[in-house]
Design a protein around this motif. Structure first.
Motif, PDB file in Angstrom:
ATOM      1  N   SER A  90      -9.129  -7.538  -0.900  1.00 44.83           N
ATOM      2  CA  SER A  90      -9.501  -6.938   0.364  1.00 44.83           C
ATOM      3  C   SER A  90     -10.499  -5.829   0.135  1.00 44.83           C
ATOM      4  CB  SER A  90      -8.355  -6.603   1.078  1.00 44.83           C
ATOM      5  OG  SER A  90      -7.598  -5.513   0.556  1.00 44.83           O
ATOM      6  N   ASP A  91     -10.555  -5.320  -1.014  1.00 43.49           N
ATOM      7  CA  ASP A  91     -11.146  -4.135  -1.157  1.00 43.49           C
ATOM      8  C   ASP A  91     -12.689  -4.225  -2.075  1.00 43.49           C
ATOM      9  OD1 ASP A  91      -8.893  -3.132  -0.138  1.00 43.49           O
ATOM     10  OD2 ASP A  91      -8.466  -1.707  -1.297  1.00 43.49           O
ATOM     11  N   TYR A  92     -13.305  -3.361  -2.384  1.00 47.40           N
ATOM     12  CA  TYR A  92     -14.539  -3.216  -2.947  1.00 47.40           C
ATOM     13  C   TYR A  92     -14.439  -1.938  -4.071  1.00 47.40           C
ATOM     14  CZ  TYR A  92     -16.591  -6.723   0.105  1.00 47.40           C
ATOM     15  OH  TYR A  92     -16.656  -7.794   0.702  1.00 47.40           O
ATOM     16  N   GLY A 141     -11.635   0.127   1.133  1.00 42.02           N
ATOM     17  CA  GLY A 141     -11.055  -1.051   1.918  1.00 42.02           C
ATOM     18  C   GLY A 141     -11.628  -1.166   3.116  1.00 42.02           C
ATOM     19  N   SER A 191     -12.583   3.115  -4.910  1.00 42.26           N
ATOM     20  CA  SER A 191     -12.326   1.754  -3.956  1.00 42.26           C
ATOM     21  C   SER A 191     -12.274   1.811  -2.474  1.00 42.26           C
ATOM     22  CB  SER A 191     -10.794   1.213  -4.452  1.00 42.26           C
ATOM     23  OG  SER A 191     -10.442   0.149  -3.731  1.00 42.26           O
ATOM     24  N   TYR A 243       0.796  -1.333   0.040  1.00 43.55           N
ATOM     25  CA  TYR A 243      -0.118  -0.072  -0.065  1.00 43.55           C
ATOM     26  C   TYR A 243       0.748   1.460  -0.145  1.00 43.55           C
ATOM     27  CZ  TYR A 243      -3.158   3.687   1.531  1.00 43.55           C
ATOM     28  OH  TYR A 243      -3.822   4.765   1.718  1.00 43.55           O
ATOM     29  N   ASN A 255     -15.935  -7.088  -6.020  1.00 42.20           N
ATOM     30  CA  ASN A 255     -14.971  -7.579  -4.775  1.00 42.20           C
ATOM     31  C   ASN A 255     -13.473  -7.739  -5.537  1.00 42.20           C
ATOM     32  OD1 ASN A 255     -14.922 -10.031  -2.381  1.00 42.20           O
ATOM     33  ND2 ASN A 255     -13.832  -8.110  -2.403  1.00 42.20           N
TER      34      ASN A 255
END
Length: 202
Positions: free
Chosen positions: A148-150, A61, A59, A14, A145
């Motif tokens: 870990s994020d959308y 998380g 996005s 990240y 999805n």
């Protein structure tokens, strides 16, 4: 140097991404819960997804800090209501934006927390930030999805702009807007503008 993301912790990857993909615009997303609590939160993983029809994407998380691993209220509200508003953040609203980013319980109204004024939208239920010069009403198109994020993709159904920030011919007065951007853990102000000879870049 080189890094293999498969051999790193998610936080390390990240840091590399958020410090390289810069500056990132900030989507100040307003939503509303099932019990009609107003929610407002900034997200810097944000861009245009489609020109026709006009679509924007953000996005989201998982929660961090005190809400580590939880689902963010913004995501829950969009999943339930299928609507949201993206408000643009100029530099002069930076402190209010930062305050709305605090980890607070779901029943806290971030408009009140940050001292901002909610105003009715016309085509969606979530409120707009009156103080923001640009507000875009969106209806949910799709949630994807991704790990870990959308990824939230919304169709912009109505665009609002303060006349003082409109330059005519559907252009924005960016020198007046001075949009706030994200640089890793810091912020940037878009204040210096220039053109390049090559205009083929889209």
């Amino acid at each position: 140097m080189k890094f293999n993301p498969a051999q790193l912790e998610p936080k390390q990857v990240y840091k590399l991404l958020s410090g390289s993909v810069v500056p990132r615009p900030i989507a100040w997303v307003s939503t509303i819960s099932k019990d009609e609590t107003l929610n407002l939160s900034p997200f810097s993983f944000f861009t245009v997804a489609s020109r026709q029809p006009p679509m924007l994407c953000i996005s989201i998380g998982p929660g961090v800090g005190e809400r580590e691993g939880t689902i963010k209220d913004t995501l829950t509200n969009i999943q339930n209501q299928k609507e949201f508003v993206i408000n643009i953040v100029p530099t002069f609203l930076g402190n209010e934006m930062q305050q709305s980013a605090e980890n607070v319980p779901s029943n806290v109204n971030e408009f009140e927390l940050a001292g901002l004024t909610p105003v009715d939208s016309e085509l969606v239920k979530p409120k707009r930030v009156k103080e923001s010069p640009i507000q875009m009403e969106c209806k949910l198109h799709q949630i994807i999805n991704l790990g870990s994020d959308y990824l939230i993709i919304g169709e912009m159904v109505l665009y609002h702009i303060d006349e003082e920030f409109y330059a005519g011919n559907y252009k924005i007065n960016l020198e007046k807007l001075r949009p706030l951007g994200r640089l890793a853990g810091n912020y940037s102000e878009s204040a210096d503008f220039f053109t390049l000879p090559n205009k083929d870049l889209k």
